[in-house]
Write a protein that holds these residues in place. Structure first.
Motif, PDB file in Angstrom:
ATOM      1  N   THR A 239      84.014  85.897  75.898  1.00  0.00           N
ATOM      2  CA  THR A 239      85.256  86.250  75.209  1.00  0.00           C
ATOM      3  C   THR A 239      85.014  87.515  74.397  1.00  0.00           C
ATOM      4  N   VAL A 240      85.887  88.496  74.583  1.00  0.00           N
ATOM      5  CA  VAL A 240      85.772  89.765  73.868  1.00  0.00           C
ATOM      6  C   VAL A 240      87.037  89.973  73.035  1.00  0.00           C
ATOM      7  N   THR A 241      86.834  90.233  71.726  1.00  0.00           N
ATOM      8  CA  THR A 241      87.958  90.512  70.825  1.00  0.00           C
ATOM      9  C   THR A 241      87.648  91.758  70.018  1.00  0.00           C
ATOM     10  N   ASP A 242      88.704  92.361  69.468  1.00  0.00           N
ATOM     11  CA  ASP A 242      88.497  93.513  68.599  1.00  0.00           C
ATOM     12  C   ASP A 242      88.200  93.040  67.183  1.00  0.00           C
ATOM     13  N   SER A 243      88.090  93.976  66.260  1.00  0.00           N
ATOM     14  CA  SER A 243      87.713  93.628  64.895  1.00  0.00           C
ATOM     15  C   SER A 243      88.750  92.778  64.188  1.00  0.00           C
ATOM     16  N   SER A 244      89.979  92.749  64.719  1.00  0.00           N
ATOM     17  CA  SER A 244      91.038  91.922  64.131  1.00  0.00           C
ATOM     18  C   SER A 244      91.178  90.573  64.821  1.00  0.00           C
ATOM     19  N   GLY A 245      90.327  90.313  65.825  1.00  0.00           N
ATOM     20  CA  GLY A 245      90.383  89.040  66.528  1.00  0.00           C
ATOM     21  C   GLY A 245      91.312  89.020  67.719  1.00  0.00           C
ATOM     22  N   ASN A 246      91.879  90.158  68.085  1.00  0.00           N
ATOM     23  CA  ASN A 246      92.776  90.215  69.236  1.00  0.00           C
ATOM     24  C   ASN A 246      91.974  90.367  70.523  1.00  0.00           C
ATOM     25  N   PRO A 247      92.404  89.693  71.619  1.00  0.00           N
ATOM     26  CA  PRO A 247      91.662  89.795  72.880  1.00  0.00           C
ATOM     27  C   PRO A 247      91.683  91.216  73.432  1.00  0.00           C
ATOM     28  N   VAL A 248      90.564  91.593  74.082  1.00  0.00           N
ATOM     29  CA  VAL A 248      90.398  92.936  74.616  1.00  0.00           C
ATOM     30  C   VAL A 248      89.896  92.840  76.043  1.00  0.00           C
ATOM     31  N   SER A 249      90.473  93.641  76.929  1.00  0.00           N
ATOM     32  CA  SER A 249      89.959  93.758  78.293  1.00  0.00           C
ATOM     33  C   SER A 249      88.784  94.723  78.271  1.00  0.00           C
ATOM     34  N   ALA A 250      87.616  94.245  78.697  1.00  0.00           N
ATOM     35  CA  ALA A 250      86.413  95.072  78.569  1.00  0.00           C
ATOM     36  C   ALA A 250      85.457  94.800  79.724  1.00  0.00           C
ATOM     37  N   ASP A 251      84.669  95.802  80.053  1.00  0.00           N
ATOM     38  CA  ASP A 251      83.567  95.637  81.001  1.00  0.00           C
ATOM     39  C   ASP A 251      82.375  95.055  80.246  1.00  0.00           C
ATOM     40  N   VAL A 252      81.738  94.037  80.816  1.00  0.00           N
ATOM     41  CA  VAL A 252      80.612  93.389  80.156  1.00  0.00           C
ATOM     42  C   VAL A 252      79.429  93.307  81.112  1.00  0.00           C
ATOM     43  N   SER A 253      78.248  93.210  80.536  1.00  0.00           N
ATOM     44  CA  SER A 253      77.047  92.974  81.331  1.00  0.00           C
ATOM     45  C   SER A 253      76.317  91.774  80.743  1.00  0.00           C
ATOM     46  N   LEU A 254      75.661  91.001  81.596  1.00  0.00           N
ATOM     47  CA  LEU A 254      74.961  89.793  81.170  1.00  0.00           C
ATOM     48  C   LEU A 254      73.488  89.939  81.514  1.00  0.00           C
ATOM     49  N   ALA A 255      72.627  89.782  80.542  1.00  0.00           N
ATOM     50  CA  ALA A 255      71.181  89.898  80.756  1.00  0.00           C
ATOM     51  C   ALA A 255      70.527  88.559  80.470  1.00  0.00           C
ATOM     52  N   LEU A 256      69.615  88.159  81.353  1.00  0.00           N
ATOM     53  CA  LEU A 256      68.862  86.928  81.180  1.00  0.00           C
ATOM     54  C   LEU A 256      67.402  87.297  80.958  1.00  0.00           C
ATOM     55  N   VAL A 257      66.847  86.910  79.799  1.00  0.00           N
ATOM     56  CA  VAL A 257      65.487  87.303  79.421  1.00  0.00           C
ATOM     57  C   VAL A 257      64.691  86.052  79.086  1.00  0.00           C
ATOM     58  N   ASP A 258      63.467  85.977  79.609  1.00  0.00           N
ATOM     59  CA  ASP A 258      62.564  84.880  79.295  1.00  0.00           C
ATOM     60  C   ASP A 258      62.249  84.909  77.800  1.00  0.00           C
ATOM     61  N   LEU A 259      62.430  83.788  77.116  1.00  0.00           N
ATOM     62  CA  LEU A 259      62.190  83.734  75.683  1.00  0.00           C
ATOM     63  C   LEU A 259      60.753  84.108  75.342  1.00  0.00           C
ATOM     64  N   ALA A 260      59.826  83.851  76.263  1.00  0.00           N
ATOM     65  CA  ALA A 260      58.424  84.183  75.996  1.00  0.00           C
ATOM     66  C   ALA A 260      58.240  85.683  75.814  1.00  0.00           C
ATOM     67  N   VAL A 261      59.028  86.489  76.536  1.00  0.00           N
ATOM     68  CA  VAL A 261      58.928  87.937  76.397  1.00  0.00           C
ATOM     69  C   VAL A 261      59.337  88.368  74.994  1.00  0.00           C
ATOM     70  N   LEU A 262      60.453  87.810  74.498  1.00  0.00           N
ATOM     71  CA  LEU A 262      60.918  88.175  73.163  1.00  0.00           C
ATOM     72  C   LEU A 262      60.010  87.611  72.077  1.00  0.00           C
ATOM     73  N   THR A 263      59.234  86.561  72.415  1.00  0.00           N
ATOM     74  CA  THR A 263      58.266  86.040  71.461  1.00  0.00           C
ATOM     75  C   THR A 263      57.118  87.018  71.270  1.00  0.00           C
ATOM     76  N   LEU A 264      56.745  87.703  72.343  1.00  0.00           N
ATOM     77  CA  LEU A 264      55.673  88.688  72.267  1.00  0.00           C
ATOM     78  C   LEU A 264      56.125  89.965  71.571  1.00  0.00           C
ATOM     79  N   LEU A 265      57.329  90.403  71.881  1.00  0.00           N
ATOM     80  CA  LEU A 265      57.822  91.660  71.325  1.00  0.00           C
ATOM     81  C   LEU A 265      59.334  91.601  71.221  1.00  0.00           C
ATOM     82  N   GLU A 266      59.854  91.876  70.023  1.00  0.00           N
ATOM     83  CA  GLU A 266      61.300  91.829  69.817  1.00  0.00           C
ATOM     84  C   GLU A 266      61.990  92.950  70.595  1.00  0.00           C
TER      85      GLU A 266
END
Length: 440
Positions: free
Chosen positions: A361-388
């Protein structure tokens, strides 16, 4: 047995307090006797230096004398010690550390309710009292003193070169004693009787009788005010009424023009490109410009005013044409341009081989819905444990403050007509040549 050199310097210190701008130091230069801007003078002061040799354990102790800060300006100071060691390969290796010398156990923060005030109206300053970590401390006594500031113009010849110095003359006009509430908040005010520059100083006293003073400057308009101006410098001050803005605000900018009477001027609002420009007329030396702030001004814009005074028709005064350029930066919050993204899994838990589905769900700063292009990234938690994640915040990446890129040129900026004749002193014997050289 490694040779080393060290240097000790000091600079003004203010606690880092989250929230709106407050001066927690000598922002108006009252204690230092100098003045730079409403947001505080800067620069490091040299204290001492020395050299030595490391012992058998590779150590060397630098002892700071008890009177280290004797002769320095009053107020808190951050002392920086930097040492450079020459390695066996004769390569320098440096490191530094800092020690903070607090003036007292508390800090008094001070901020004008409006940097631009009017004669005959209450000029209000807001107060805060905090500890070393910037946390609010309530029920603290604060004394606020208001000063009227005049300037002494000094044209000095230093080492054969002429330069301008301004010495402030501060006269007390009002004094208010108050106590902050349980949240460390209070306010104080006075009624200015004339236009010009004023300084407000807030002093808090801790339980051991030590004091800390913070200062801030404010400006009072009254039609034609004789602001400080240097004929050799073709600039004038533009003073915004706030330190930062949000879209929907109206910035009020005081133009401290040195010219009497109506003067034609060119107003620009820019950041990279010229966002707006128009011709205006400055009627007095204290005109106020109203600049409506929009989203297009985020994260910052630069407002410039170029004023030109034509040749005075009065033969008695016989003043040549003159020019002044004023420039100020307006900081505008980009929060209204931000998007809020929420990511919700359709199941609380997944097993191997299952398809994970997320609702975005994407909204603007006032909470109104916005049509937007989005990307989804899946990262192994172990990687972020080693380095933020080292990616910068996306709003900062797209809306970081931009520099001023314009250049304004005119022959009037460099002409010497109407200025007093100044002849640089002759400096002889510079270098080993033994010949004379004229400084220019």
């Amino acid at each position: 047995d490694l040779d080393l050199n060290y240097t000790v310097t000091a600079s003004g210190f203010q606690p880092d307090v989250v929230g709106p701008f407050f001066s927690y130091g000598d922002g108006a230069g009252l204690l230092a006797g100098t003045f730079s801007s409403p947001f505080g003078p800067g620069g490091d002061a040299f204290l001492l230096d020395g050299s030595g040799v490391t012992d058998a354990n590779g150590r060397f102790t630098i002892t700071l004398p008890a009177d280290l800060l004797a002769g320095q300006d009053a107020g808190s100071r951050e002392v920086t010690v930097e040492a450079t060691v020459q390695t066996l390969g004769n390569a320098p290796v440096s490191a530094r550390t800092a020690v903070t010398f607090h003036a007292a156990e508390l800090y008094a923060g001070i901020s004008p309710e409006d940097y631009i005030q009017s004669v005959g109206s209450d000029a209000v300053v807001n107060l805060r009292t905090v500890d070393w970590d910037g946390q609010a401390v309530g029920n603290a006594p604060v004394e606020v003193v208001f000063y009227s500031r005049e300037w002494n113009y000094i044209r000095a010849n230093d080492f054969g070169f002429f330069n301008t110095r301004w010495e402030p003359v501060d006269t007390e006009v009002a004094r208010v004693s108050t106590t902050t509430d349980a949240q460390g908040r209070a306010s104080a005010s006075f009624v200015p009787e004339s236009g010009g520059t004023y300084v407000a100083a807030a002093t808090v006293t801790d339980g051991n009788g030590r004091t800390q003073t913070s200062t801030v400057a404010l400006w009072v308009t009254a039609g034609d005010v004789a602001w400080r101006t240097d004929l050799t410098e073709k600039r004038m001050e533009l003073i915004p009424d706030q330190t930062d803005y949000v879209p929907g605000d109206t910035a009020r900018i005081l133009v401290q023009s040195p010219f009497d009477g109506p003067v034609a001027a060119w107003l620009t609002i820019e950041r990279g490109d010229l966002l707006e420009q128009r011709l205006i007329t400055l009627q007095t030396t204290s005109d106020i410009l109203d600049i409506p702030i929009t989203e297009a001004h985020a994260p910052n814009v630069f407002v410039s005013v170029t004023a030109i005074k034509g040749v005075t028709p009065d033969a008695a005064s016989n003043r040549p044409a003159d020019i002044r350029l004023g420039l100020t930066e307006l900081t505008v919050s980009p929060e209204s341009l931000s998007l809020d993204v929420s990511l919700t899994p359709q199941q609380a838990q997944y097993g191997p081989g299952e398809t994970a589905v997320y609702d975005v769900t994407v909204t603007d700063s006032s909470g109104n819905p916005v049509s937007a292009d989005v990307s989804l990234a899946l990262v192994d938690l172990a990687v972020l444990t080693l380095l933020e994640d080292n990616a910068p915040p996306i709003l900062d990446a797209f809306y970081s403050p931009q520099p001023y890129r314009s250049r304004v040129g005119s022959g009037l900026f460099i002409r010497g007509e109407g200025l007093a004749l100044e002849i640089p002193a002759e400096i002889l014997g510079r270098g080993g040549g033994g010949g004379g050289e004229m400084a220019t």
